[in-house]
Design a protein around this motif. Structure first.
Motif, PDB file in Angstrom:
ATOM      1  N   GLU A   1       0.837  -1.203   0.000  1.00 16.65           N
ATOM      2  CA  GLU A   1       0.000   0.000   0.000  1.00 16.65           C
ATOM      3  C   GLU A   1       0.870   1.252   0.000  1.00 16.65           C
ATOM      4  N   LYS A   2       1.931   1.204   0.782  1.00 17.43           N
ATOM      5  CA  LYS A   2       2.768   2.381   0.993  1.00 17.43           C
ATOM      6  C   LYS A   2       3.576   2.762  -0.248  1.00 17.43           C
ATOM      7  N   LEU A   3       4.194   1.774  -0.892  1.00 24.26           N
ATOM      8  CA  LEU A   3       5.107   2.073  -1.997  1.00 24.26           C
ATOM      9  C   LEU A   3       4.421   2.818  -3.151  1.00 24.26           C
ATOM     10  N   PRO A   4       3.238   2.391  -3.620  1.00 22.57           N
ATOM     11  CA  PRO A   4       2.604   3.149  -4.698  1.00 22.57           C
ATOM     12  C   PRO A   4       2.208   4.564  -4.293  1.00 22.57           C
ATOM     13  N   LEU A   5       1.877   4.774  -3.026  1.00 24.32           N
ATOM     14  CA  LEU A   5       1.572   6.132  -2.562  1.00 24.32           C
ATOM     15  C   LEU A   5       2.823   7.005  -2.587  1.00 24.32           C
ATOM     16  N   MET A   6       3.949   6.433  -2.173  1.00 27.09           N
ATOM     17  CA  MET A   6       5.219   7.159  -2.240  1.00 27.09           C
ATOM     18  C   MET A   6       5.589   7.469  -3.681  1.00 27.09           C
ATOM     19  N   ALA A   7       5.407   6.479  -4.543  1.00 29.08           N
ATOM     20  CA  ALA A   7       5.745   6.653  -5.955  1.00 29.08           C
ATOM     21  C   ALA A   7       4.871   7.717  -6.605  1.00 29.08           C
ATOM     22  N   LYS A   8       3.606   7.719  -6.242  1.00 32.84           N
ATOM     23  CA  LYS A   8       2.685   8.700  -6.829  1.00 32.84           C
ATOM     24  C   LYS A   8       3.034  10.110  -6.366  1.00 32.84           C
ATOM     25  N   ALA A   9       3.403  10.259  -5.101  1.00 36.35           N
ATOM     26  CA  ALA A   9       3.815  11.564  -4.595  1.00 36.35           C
ATOM     27  C   ALA A   9       5.074  12.039  -5.313  1.00 36.35           C
ATOM     28  N   HIS A  10       6.011  11.123  -5.521  1.00 34.51           N
ATOM     29  CA  HIS A  10       7.256  11.421  -6.241  1.00 34.51           C
ATOM     30  C   HIS A  10       6.957  11.884  -7.669  1.00 34.51           C
ATOM     31  N   LEU A  11       6.162  11.114  -8.364  1.00 28.62           N
ATOM     32  CA  LEU A  11       5.880  11.401  -9.770  1.00 28.62           C
ATOM     33  C   LEU A  11       5.047  12.667  -9.927  1.00 28.62           C
ATOM     34  N   SER A  12       4.102  12.862  -9.036  1.00 26.23           N
ATOM     35  CA  SER A  12       3.268  14.058  -9.097  1.00 26.23           C
ATOM     36  C   SER A  12       4.111  15.321  -8.947  1.00 26.23           C
ATOM     37  N   LEU A  13       5.089  15.274  -8.050  1.00 30.73           N
ATOM     38  CA  LEU A  13       5.959  16.436  -7.874  1.00 30.73           C
ATOM     39  C   LEU A  13       6.849  16.643  -9.092  1.00 30.73           C
ATOM     40  N   LEU A  14       7.337  15.551  -9.681  1.00 37.07           N
ATOM     41  CA  LEU A  14       8.132  15.668 -10.900  1.00 37.07           C
ATOM     42  C   LEU A  14       7.367  16.422 -11.985  1.00 37.07           C
ATOM     43  N   ILE A  15       6.115  16.074 -12.160  1.00 39.18           N
ATOM     44  CA  ILE A  15       5.311  16.669 -13.225  1.00 39.18           C
ATOM     45  C   ILE A  15       4.923  18.105 -12.901  1.00 39.18           C
ATOM     46  N   ARG A  16       4.561  18.361 -11.664  1.00 35.44           N
ATOM     47  CA  ARG A  16       4.085  19.700 -11.302  1.00 35.44           C
ATOM     48  C   ARG A  16       5.221  20.689 -11.058  1.00 35.44           C
ATOM     49  N   ASP A  17       6.403  20.201 -10.790  1.00 34.94           N
ATOM     50  CA  ASP A  17       7.558  21.053 -10.517  1.00 34.94           C
ATOM     51  C   ASP A  17       8.673  20.698 -11.498  1.00 34.94           C
ATOM     52  N   MET A  18       8.302  20.563 -12.768  1.00 30.76           N
ATOM     53  CA  MET A  18       9.182  19.970 -13.772  1.00 30.76           C
ATOM     54  C   MET A  18      10.548  20.646 -13.912  1.00 30.76           C
ATOM     55  N   PRO A  19      10.663  21.978 -14.035  1.00 34.66           N
ATOM     56  CA  PRO A  19      11.997  22.546 -14.261  1.00 34.66           C
ATOM     57  C   PRO A  19      13.009  22.158 -13.190  1.00 34.66           C
ATOM     58  N   ILE A  20      12.648  22.351 -11.915  1.00 39.10           N
ATOM     59  CA  ILE A  20      13.579  22.035 -10.834  1.00 39.10           C
ATOM     60  C   ILE A  20      13.851  20.538 -10.763  1.00 39.10           C
ATOM     61  N   GLN A  21      12.809  19.722 -10.877  1.00 40.16           N
ATOM     62  CA  GLN A  21      12.991  18.283 -10.758  1.00 40.16           C
ATOM     63  C   GLN A  21      13.737  17.698 -11.956  1.00 40.16           C
ATOM     64  N   LYS A  22      13.495  18.233 -13.140  1.00 41.25           N
ATOM     65  CA  LYS A  22      14.191  17.723 -14.323  1.00 41.25           C
ATOM     66  C   LYS A  22      15.676  18.023 -14.251  1.00 41.25           C
TER      67      LYS A  22
END
Length: 219
Positions: free
Chosen positions: A88-109
């Motif tokens: 249960e935990k790992l996909p929630l962590m992964a989704k939080a990670h990916l969501s931030l990548l997409i929404r904060d793309m310049p800094i994360q990229k």
């Protein structure tokens, strides 16, 4: 037309403005092709304003790395500490990670792709201590995921293998979004949600034990 940024209220806000402007330029044009002058122009400010807070472009670059890791920790660490089962935990962590990548793309990229490129540049050796600090932050962040994967492996829900090695393809599936993802004007929150869910499901399939329980990493 150059965007005019309002004067920041404090030093942290000022640095954040510079980091965000520099990240967009690094993402679009690369580190080498981006000058302090270009960052100042992006901010609608003087070059002196940049040098008031940063002595060099490399300092800005490293603060982008720190900002990216800080934001990822803030999103993911509370989930990692939650009392949930690994599956249960790992996909929630992964989704939080990916969501931030997409929404904060310049800094994360820049954080995902920039450090590796920087290591091969001529001046990289001059910043060995800072590079080691940034790499330690990344290792600590990766360890959050490795510990959950290890717990899931011991429970028999994730495939057998070294947790640190298993994090590599897991992150690869998500971080590749920094290469191909391009935001669209008409894209909604539902669209972003669908992208995140699809990629997390794909990454999780590489870790979950099949129904017969025979799936092992590399086998």
């Amino acid at each position: 037309m150059v965007m005019q940024y309002p004067a920041p209220a404090n030093e942290n806000d000022a640095k954040d403005d510079i980091v965000r402007a520099a990240a967009e330029l690094f993402m679009n044009y690369g580190y080498s092709a981006t000058s302090i002058d270009a960052i100042a122009e992006k901010l609608g400010a003087t070059k002196g304003r940049i040098y008031h807070y940063y002595r060099s472009k490399s300092q800005i670059f490293f603060d982008i790395q720190r900002a990216a890791m800080t934001r990822l920790f803030e999103e993911v660490d509370p989930i990692a500490r939650a009392r949930l089962q690994p599956a249960e935990k790992l996909p929630l962590m992964a989704k939080a990670h990916l969501s931030l990548l997409i929404r904060d793309m310049p800094i994360q990229k820049v954080a995902v792709q920039g450090l590796e490129k920087y290591l091969f540049e001529a001046e990289g050796f001059r910043h060995a201590k800072t590079l080691a600090e940034i790499n330690q932050l990344r290792d600590d962040y990766e360890q959050l995921f490795a510990e959950v994967i290890d717990a899931g492996t011991r429970e028999g829900v994730f495939v057998k293998g070294s947790p640190r090695i298993l994090t590599k393809p897991f992150f690869g599936a998500m971080n590749w979004a920094t290469v191909w993802y391009r935001p669209r004007r008409t894209q909604s929150e539902d669209d972003i949600e669908m992208i995140c869910s699809s990629l997390v499901d794909f990454a999780m399939r590489g870790l979950l034990v099949d129904k017969g329980g025979l799936h092992e990493a590399g086998g």
